[in-house]
Scaffold this motif. Sequence first.
Motif, PDB file in Angstrom:
ATOM      1  N   GLU A  25       0.813  -1.205   0.000  1.00 23.01           N
ATOM      2  CA  GLU A  25       0.000   0.000   0.000  1.00 23.01           C
ATOM      3  C   GLU A  25       0.859   1.274   0.000  1.00 23.01           C
ATOM      4  O   GLU A  25       0.458   2.308  -0.509  1.00 23.01           O
ATOM      5  N   LEU A  67       2.307   6.788  -9.879  1.00 21.82           N
ATOM      6  CA  LEU A  67       1.817   7.630  -8.797  1.00 21.82           C
ATOM      7  C   LEU A  67       1.963   9.094  -9.193  1.00 21.82           C
ATOM      8  O   LEU A  67       2.729   9.423 -10.102  1.00 21.82           O
ATOM      9  N   ASP A  70      -0.382  13.756  -5.770  1.00 23.28           N
ATOM     10  CA  ASP A  70      -1.576  13.600  -4.938  1.00 23.28           C
ATOM     11  C   ASP A  70      -1.507  12.364  -4.044  1.00 23.28           C
ATOM     12  O   ASP A  70      -2.257  12.261  -3.074  1.00 23.28           O
ATOM     13  N   ASP A  71      -0.634  11.417  -4.375  1.00 23.01           N
ATOM     14  CA  ASP A  71      -0.502  10.183  -3.594  1.00 23.01           C
ATOM     15  C   ASP A  71       0.496  10.315  -2.443  1.00 23.01           C
ATOM     16  O   ASP A  71       0.607   9.421  -1.615  1.00 23.01           O
ATOM     17  N   ALA A 123       4.559   7.601  -0.305  1.00 26.05           N
ATOM     18  CA  ALA A 123       3.275   7.717  -0.996  1.00 26.05           C
ATOM     19  C   ALA A 123       2.418   6.508  -0.668  1.00 26.05           C
ATOM     20  O   ALA A 123       2.922   5.447  -0.325  1.00 26.05           O
ATOM     21  N   LYS A 124       1.120   6.703  -0.772  1.00 25.25           N
ATOM     22  CA  LYS A 124       0.163   5.623  -0.537  1.00 25.25           C
ATOM     23  C   LYS A 124      -0.597   5.383  -1.831  1.00 25.25           C
ATOM     24  O   LYS A 124      -1.170   6.298  -2.408  1.00 25.25           O
ATOM     25  N   ARG A 125      -0.572   4.147  -2.270  1.00 24.92           N
ATOM     26  CA  ARG A 125      -1.256   3.774  -3.506  1.00 24.92           C
ATOM     27  C   ARG A 125      -2.769   3.816  -3.279  1.00 24.92           C
ATOM     28  O   ARG A 125      -3.268   3.292  -2.289  1.00 24.92           O
ATOM     29  N   SER A 126      -3.486   4.459  -4.188  1.00 26.12           N
ATOM     30  CA  SER A 126      -4.948   4.484  -4.120  1.00 26.12           C
ATOM     31  C   SER A 126      -5.503   3.124  -4.440  1.00 26.12           C
ATOM     32  O   SER A 126      -4.946   2.394  -5.259  1.00 26.12           O
TER      33      SER A 126
END
Length: 127
Positions: A25, A67, A70-71, A123-126
């Motif tokens: 994630e 990415l 925004d992530d 970063a966090k994956r949507s």
Amino acid sequence: MTRKVYDAKGTEPSGPYSHAVDAGEFIYFSGQTAKNSPTAKDMTGDIAAQTQQCFDNLFEVMKEANLTSDDVVKVNVYLTDMNNFAEMNGVYEKQFVAPYPARTCVAVLALPLGAEVEIEMVAKRSK
């Protein structure tokens, strides 16, 4: 476990590390300096140009991981001189839109390759 990593053209690691490691994630991006770009000119004393090059390098790696800015959930900024904070911040604020990622900014004695700023991100994956 096999690490899934991302590297980008136009940026070179200054040591034995990957540009980014995918942890499911979350994706962890190694710190970038302006000097990690093989085409970078000597930007000594120009903290705005160095900060922009750090982000350019990071965003190239982010593209490889599919990415965008925004992530990004966390940013760490390392400065060799806190007198450069306002100038770095002026470039930084143009890289993201509100609500901004969480951030830490600290002063350090020195950075690799004689850089004056280094920036790393998570970063966090949507879904």
